[in-house]
Design a protein around this motif. Structure first.
Motif, PDB file in Angstrom:
ATOM      1  N   LYS A   1       1.039  -1.130  -0.124  1.00  0.00           N
ATOM      2  CA  LYS A   1      -0.195   0.166   0.035  1.00  0.00           C
ATOM      3  C   LYS A   1       0.702   1.002   0.389  1.00  0.00           C
ATOM      4  O   LYS A   1       0.289   2.440  -0.595  1.00  0.00           O
ATOM      5  CB  LYS A   1      -0.532   0.363   1.170  1.00  0.00           C
ATOM      6  CG  LYS A   1      -0.596  -0.359   2.169  1.00  0.00           C
ATOM      7  CD  LYS A   1      -1.299   0.294   3.644  1.00  0.00           C
ATOM      8  CE  LYS A   1      -1.022  -0.178   4.905  1.00  0.00           C
ATOM      9  NZ  LYS A   1      -0.051   1.394   5.513  1.00  0.00           N
ATOM     10  N   ASP A   2       2.308   1.094   0.378  1.00  0.00           N
ATOM     11  CA  ASP A   2       2.709   2.603   0.352  1.00  0.00           C
ATOM     12  C   ASP A   2       3.971   2.424  -0.372  1.00  0.00           C
ATOM     13  O   ASP A   2       4.571   3.551  -0.217  1.00  0.00           O
ATOM     14  CB  ASP A   2       3.398   2.728   1.967  1.00  0.00           C
ATOM     15  CG  ASP A   2       2.064   2.619   3.169  1.00  0.00           C
ATOM     16  OD1 ASP A   2       1.706   3.443   2.946  1.00  0.00           O
ATOM     17  OD2 ASP A   2       2.368   2.618   4.396  1.00  0.00           O
ATOM     18  N   LEU A   3       3.241   1.595  -1.507  1.00  0.00           N
ATOM     19  CA  LEU A   3       5.074   1.652  -2.263  1.00  0.00           C
ATOM     20  C   LEU A   3       4.808   3.438  -3.455  1.00  0.00           C
ATOM     21  O   LEU A   3       3.876   3.739  -3.382  1.00  0.00           O
ATOM     22  CB  LEU A   3       4.559   0.839  -3.690  1.00  0.00           C
ATOM     23  CG  LEU A   3       5.543  -1.108  -3.292  1.00  0.00           C
ATOM     24  CD1 LEU A   3       4.894  -2.178  -3.970  1.00  0.00           C
ATOM     25  CD2 LEU A   3       6.934  -0.611  -3.039  1.00  0.00           C
ATOM     26  N   PRO A   4       5.824   3.766  -3.449  1.00  0.00           N
ATOM     27  CA  PRO A   4       5.787   4.143  -5.002  1.00  0.00           C
ATOM     28  C   PRO A   4       4.544   4.762  -6.196  1.00  0.00           C
ATOM     29  O   PRO A   4       3.855   3.268  -5.992  1.00  0.00           O
ATOM     30  CB  PRO A   4       7.386   4.653  -5.352  1.00  0.00           C
ATOM     31  CG  PRO A   4       8.319   4.152  -4.300  1.00  0.00           C
ATOM     32  CD  PRO A   4       7.413   3.179  -4.033  1.00  0.00           C
ATOM     33  N   ILE A   5       4.137   5.663  -6.302  1.00  0.00           N
ATOM     34  CA  ILE A   5       3.171   5.543  -7.212  1.00  0.00           C
ATOM     35  C   ILE A   5       3.927   6.193  -8.579  1.00  0.00           C
ATOM     36  O   ILE A   5       5.005   7.127  -8.539  1.00  0.00           O
ATOM     37  CB  ILE A   5       2.497   6.869  -6.994  1.00  0.00           C
ATOM     38  CG1 ILE A   5       1.153   6.096  -5.925  1.00  0.00           C
ATOM     39  CG2 ILE A   5       1.511   7.543  -8.554  1.00  0.00           C
ATOM     40  CD1 ILE A   5       0.174   7.583  -5.835  1.00  0.00           C
TER      41      ILE A   5
ATOM     42  N   ALA B   1       0.444  -4.407 -18.127  1.00  0.00           N
ATOM     43  CA  ALA B   1       1.298  -3.056 -18.392  1.00  0.00           C
ATOM     44  C   ALA B   1       0.846  -2.140 -16.682  1.00  0.00           C
ATOM     45  O   ALA B   1       1.586  -1.328 -16.783  1.00  0.00           O
ATOM     46  CB  ALA B   1       1.050  -2.361 -19.058  1.00  0.00           C
ATOM     47  N   GLY B   2       0.954  -3.291 -15.813  1.00  0.00           N
ATOM     48  CA  GLY B   2       0.450  -2.505 -14.529  1.00  0.00           C
ATOM     49  C   GLY B   2      -0.907  -1.405 -14.575  1.00  0.00           C
ATOM     50  O   GLY B   2      -1.586  -1.246 -15.218  1.00  0.00           O
TER      51      GLY B   2
ATOM     52  N   ARG C   1      -6.310  -2.527  -3.346  1.00  0.00           N
ATOM     53  CA  ARG C   1      -7.009  -3.117  -3.441  1.00  0.00           C
ATOM     54  C   ARG C   1      -7.556  -3.884  -4.197  1.00  0.00           C
ATOM     55  O   ARG C   1      -8.423  -5.815  -3.786  1.00  0.00           O
ATOM     56  CB  ARG C   1      -8.076  -2.428  -2.354  1.00  0.00           C
ATOM     57  CG  ARG C   1      -7.172  -1.113  -1.283  1.00  0.00           C
ATOM     58  CD  ARG C   1      -8.772  -0.477  -1.007  1.00  0.00           C
ATOM     59  NE  ARG C   1      -8.014   0.602   0.097  1.00  0.00           N
ATOM     60  CZ  ARG C   1      -8.481   0.540   1.324  1.00  0.00           C
ATOM     61  NH1 ARG C   1      -8.933  -0.953   1.971  1.00  0.00           N
ATOM     62  NH2 ARG C   1      -7.690   0.630   2.714  1.00  0.00           N
ATOM     63  N   VAL C   2      -7.998  -3.976  -5.224  1.00  0.00           N
ATOM     64  CA  VAL C   2      -8.743  -4.876  -5.960  1.00  0.00           C
ATOM     65  C   VAL C   2      -7.385  -5.721  -6.823  1.00  0.00           C
ATOM     66  O   VAL C   2      -8.003  -7.124  -6.771  1.00  0.00           O
ATOM     67  CB  VAL C   2      -9.417  -3.815  -7.127  1.00  0.00           C
ATOM     68  CG1 VAL C   2      -9.731  -4.972  -8.356  1.00  0.00           C
ATOM     69  CG2 VAL C   2     -10.476  -2.993  -7.510  1.00  0.00           C
ATOM     70  N   ASP C   3      -6.662  -5.530  -6.932  1.00  0.00           N
ATOM     71  CA  ASP C   3      -5.438  -5.986  -7.219  1.00  0.00           C
ATOM     72  C   ASP C   3      -4.962  -7.309  -6.412  1.00  0.00           C
ATOM     73  O   ASP C   3      -4.558  -8.559  -6.088  1.00  0.00           O
ATOM     74  CB  ASP C   3      -4.417  -5.462  -7.679  1.00  0.00           C
ATOM     75  CG  ASP C   3      -4.307  -5.166  -9.596  1.00  0.00           C
ATOM     76  OD1 ASP C   3      -5.633  -6.625 -10.168  1.00  0.00           O
ATOM     77  OD2 ASP C   3      -3.642  -4.616 -10.165  1.00  0.00           O
ATOM     78  N   CYS C   4      -5.201  -6.382  -5.307  1.00  0.00           N
ATOM     79  CA  CYS C   4      -4.785  -7.376  -3.581  1.00  0.00           C
ATOM     80  C   CYS C   4      -5.978  -8.871  -3.976  1.00  0.00           C
ATOM     81  O   CYS C   4      -6.274  -9.628  -3.363  1.00  0.00           O
ATOM     82  CB  CYS C   4      -4.524  -6.931  -2.006  1.00  0.00           C
ATOM     83  SG  CYS C   4      -2.733  -5.843  -2.725  1.00  0.00           S
ATOM     84  N   ALA C   5      -7.066  -8.779  -3.644  1.00  0.00           N
ATOM     85  CA  ALA C   5      -8.143  -8.887  -3.088  1.00  0.00           C
ATOM     86  C   ALA C   5      -8.091 -10.281  -4.635  1.00  0.00           C
ATOM     87  O   ALA C   5      -8.919 -11.013  -4.331  1.00  0.00           O
ATOM     88  CB  ALA C   5      -9.837  -7.770  -3.448  1.00  0.00           C
TER      89      ALA C   5
ATOM     90  N   ALA D   1       2.129  -9.035  -6.748  1.00  0.00           N
ATOM     91  CA  ALA D   1       1.363  -7.375  -5.832  1.00  0.00           C
ATOM     92  C   ALA D   1       2.517  -6.846  -6.479  1.00  0.00           C
ATOM     93  O   ALA D   1       2.104  -5.408  -6.474  1.00  0.00           O
ATOM     94  CB  ALA D   1       1.204  -7.852  -4.464  1.00  0.00           C
ATOM     95  N   TYR D   2       3.706  -7.345  -5.859  1.00  0.00           N
ATOM     96  CA  TYR D   2       4.843  -5.996  -5.953  1.00  0.00           C
ATOM     97  C   TYR D   2       4.872  -5.577  -7.743  1.00  0.00           C
ATOM     98  O   TYR D   2       4.188  -4.362  -8.192  1.00  0.00           O
ATOM     99  CB  TYR D   2       6.123  -6.480  -5.436  1.00  0.00           C
ATOM    100  CG  TYR D   2       6.969  -5.390  -5.805  1.00  0.00           C
ATOM    101  CD1 TYR D   2       7.754  -4.820  -5.157  1.00  0.00           C
ATOM    102  CD2 TYR D   2       8.087  -5.698  -6.969  1.00  0.00           C
ATOM    103  CE1 TYR D   2       8.325  -3.648  -5.431  1.00  0.00           C
ATOM    104  CE2 TYR D   2       9.366  -4.338  -7.122  1.00  0.00           C
ATOM    105  CZ  TYR D   2       9.388  -3.428  -6.215  1.00  0.00           C
ATOM    106  OH  TYR D   2      10.199  -3.548  -6.415  1.00  0.00           O
ATOM    107  N   ASP D   3       4.477  -6.518  -8.779  1.00  0.00           N
ATOM    108  CA  ASP D   3       4.753  -6.259  -9.977  1.00  0.00           C
ATOM    109  C   ASP D   3       3.070  -5.516 -10.269  1.00  0.00           C
ATOM    110  O   ASP D   3       3.492  -4.367 -11.371  1.00  0.00           O
ATOM    111  CB  ASP D   3       5.355  -7.797 -10.564  1.00  0.00           C
ATOM    112  CG  ASP D   3       6.688  -7.816 -10.167  1.00  0.00           C
ATOM    113  OD1 ASP D   3       6.602  -7.430 -10.313  1.00  0.00           O
ATOM    114  OD2 ASP D   3       7.241  -9.128 -10.866  1.00  0.00           O
ATOM    115  N   LEU D   4       2.094  -6.140  -9.791  1.00  0.00           N
ATOM    116  CA  LEU D   4       1.220  -5.825 -10.321  1.00  0.00           C
ATOM    117  C   LEU D   4       0.989  -4.225 -10.228  1.00  0.00           C
ATOM    118  O   LEU D   4       0.997  -3.414 -10.894  1.00  0.00           O
ATOM    119  CB  LEU D   4      -0.365  -6.345  -9.478  1.00  0.00           C
ATOM    120  CG  LEU D   4      -0.317  -7.153 -10.937  1.00  0.00           C
ATOM    121  CD1 LEU D   4      -1.147  -8.236  -9.685  1.00  0.00           C
ATOM    122  CD2 LEU D   4      -0.182  -7.709 -12.553  1.00  0.00           C
TER     123      LEU D   4
END
Length: 468
Positions: free
Chosen positions: A28-32, A409-410, A430-434, A454-457
């Motif tokens: 959730k806190d990864l850079p945008i 492509a994320g 949130r949607v991808d993690c779900a 999750a990291y890659d998406l």
């Protein structure tokens, strides 16, 4: 009270929800990374205060004013500027009150999710917006906007934006990007090359645009080869400011692969203003293939955003101009349409073409099978009208079985509304993690694989797809 539920968009069943919480906590806190959008580079260049809450959150956001217009509220009353300068509402407080009175219209929409997230996480508001507290909201937000912490560059850093790409016309001199570069600020704001105005004969002022293209590039756009050289010149200029991508927003995904002689003859008719409707469509199709060939040479990633009937209401277009909520999705063909371009570059792993769609029926039938075999193709995320929790879920459900995750492509936020960027990315995370949490709970993914995905998406795929 809070506006955003901590388990927003997480699965209801306990097993999937537990995994989703764990996955989300890790990303959730990864850079945008924001590789495609429409924020104004002038904001970052001048770094001035935003004018008021209405000008920041309502006036530039067609997701908001199209819904209000659909309920009979005039765009003039929402402060949307007219092309001829005729009067519109300029009192931000009045616009805000009108918005608050009608905020209920956004129930159940992604716009409501983004706005609630922005109001709580950016401005610290924790009570639902109502007509009764509209003025208190306005005053609190306006006061914050006058502080240095809410200048564009400060918000860029607060949002943890690693890189953001604006979308800039082929004729843009990129003066705001030059100002950003020369300011010494470390924020990474890069342009993207959008040549629609000089490859679409139906674009307003097309012939004058060709003259301007020749003037700023130093190439003779009166002839086919000079015209192509002008594009190469401009692409190189955009790359000098950090651009890694082009963007193409034509109505169709149709491509063509004419011989050099045929293309030169066609360009002559277009240049003379004598091309009929079929020939103008053929020229647009040929230019998509030419842009793909140029990408093979200069390495710029190619984005194709087809399938929108732009400016569906001529009355609104004539009064307010482009991007006023009247762009409507259409049925779109990809398998036949893209074949000429794919014949030219589709099997070249050095080419990167990112496809988007507004026609969800094409996900499983056309787009996923294409991206699942052609090395040059990647699928862009759920876009525009489908940039929603349901749209994102449908995208994953209909493409993963054929294209997998790594031919996508994320996420990109595709927004003009700067404060909504972290909100949009949070919804996508949130949607991808779900989705991944459900696959783990069903035994279809191992836990460590889900964490890697999750990291890659959320971060890695966008950086790689856009060469960032």
């Amino acid at each position: 009270m809070t506006l955003v539920d901590p388990d927003l968009l997480f699965p209801a069943d306990p097993a999937s929800r537990a995994v989703t919480r764990d996955l989300y906590a890790g990303v959730k806190d990864l850079p945008i990374v924001s590789p495609h959008g429409h924020t104004d580079p002038r904001w970052y260049a001048e770094n001035n205060h935003f004018p008021d809450p209405a000008q920041l959150l309502i006036v530039p956001d067609h997701y908001i004013f199209r819904m209000l217009f659909s309920q009979g509220i005039r765009l003039e009353d929402l402060g949307v500027p007219t092309l001829d300068g005729s009067p519109v509402e300029t009192d931000g407080r009045k616009i805000w009150r009108l918005f608050a009175e009608n905020y209920y219209l956004f129930r159940g929409t992604p716009t409501r999710l983004w706005l609630d997230y922005t109001l709580e996480n950016l401005f610290g508001m924790t009570s639902p917006l109502t007509p009764g507290n509209a003025d208190a909201y306005y005053d609190a937000i306006a006061a914050q906007l006058m502080t240095d912490a809410f200048r564009p560059r400060a918000l860029f850093e607060r949002f943890s934006i690693e890189v953001i790409s604006t979308t800039d016309g082929a004729l843009d001199e990129l003066s705001w990007h030059a100002m950003i570069r020369d300011s010494g600020w470390k924020g990474r704001v890069i342009p993207a090359y959008r040549p629609d105005s000089v490859i679409d004969p139906d674009f307003e002022g097309f012939l004058e645009n060709l003259e301007r293209l020749g003037s700023i590039s130093g190439c003779d756009t009166g002839h086919w080869r000079g015209y192509l050289d002008a594009h190469r010149n401009r692409r190189a200029y955009f790359k000098s400011f950090g651009a890694t991508a082009t963007d193409h927003g034509l109505a169709s995904a149709q491509t063509a692969n004419l011989s050099a002689g045929e293309a030169e003859t066609l360009f002559g008719k277009v240049r003379a203003g004598k091309a009929d409707e079929r020939e103008r469509a053929l020229f647009r199709a040929q230019m998509l293939t030419e842009m793909a060939r140029m990408s093979a040479d200069d390495g710029l990633v190619m984005q194709i955003h087809p399938g929108s009937w732009r400016n569906h209401s001529p009355a609104i277009f004539q009064k307010f101009g482009r991007d006023k909520g009247f762009d409507i999705p259409t049925q779109t063909d990809y398998v036949r349409a893209l074949k000429p371009m794919l014949d030219a570059v589709g099997t070249d792993p050095g080419v990167s073409i990112i496809l988007f769609t507004l026609d969800e029926t094409s996900y499983a039938r056309e787009l996923a099978p294409l991206a699942g075999v052609y090395p040059a193709l990647k699928l862009g995320p759920a876009w525009w009208f489908h940039d929603s929790p349901e749209g994102m879920r449908r995208f994953r459900e209909m493409t993963t079985e054929t294209a997998g995750f790594y031919n996508t492509a994320g996420f990109n936020d595709d927004t003009r509304a700067f404060p909504s960027i972290p909100a949009r990315h949070d919804v996508a995370r949130r949607v991808d993690c779900a989705f991944l949490g459900r696959l783990v709970a069903e035994g279809r993914l191992r836990d460590n694989e889900a964490h890697e995905l999750a990291y890659d998406l959320i971060y890695g795929l966008a950086k790689r797809a856009y060469k960032l």
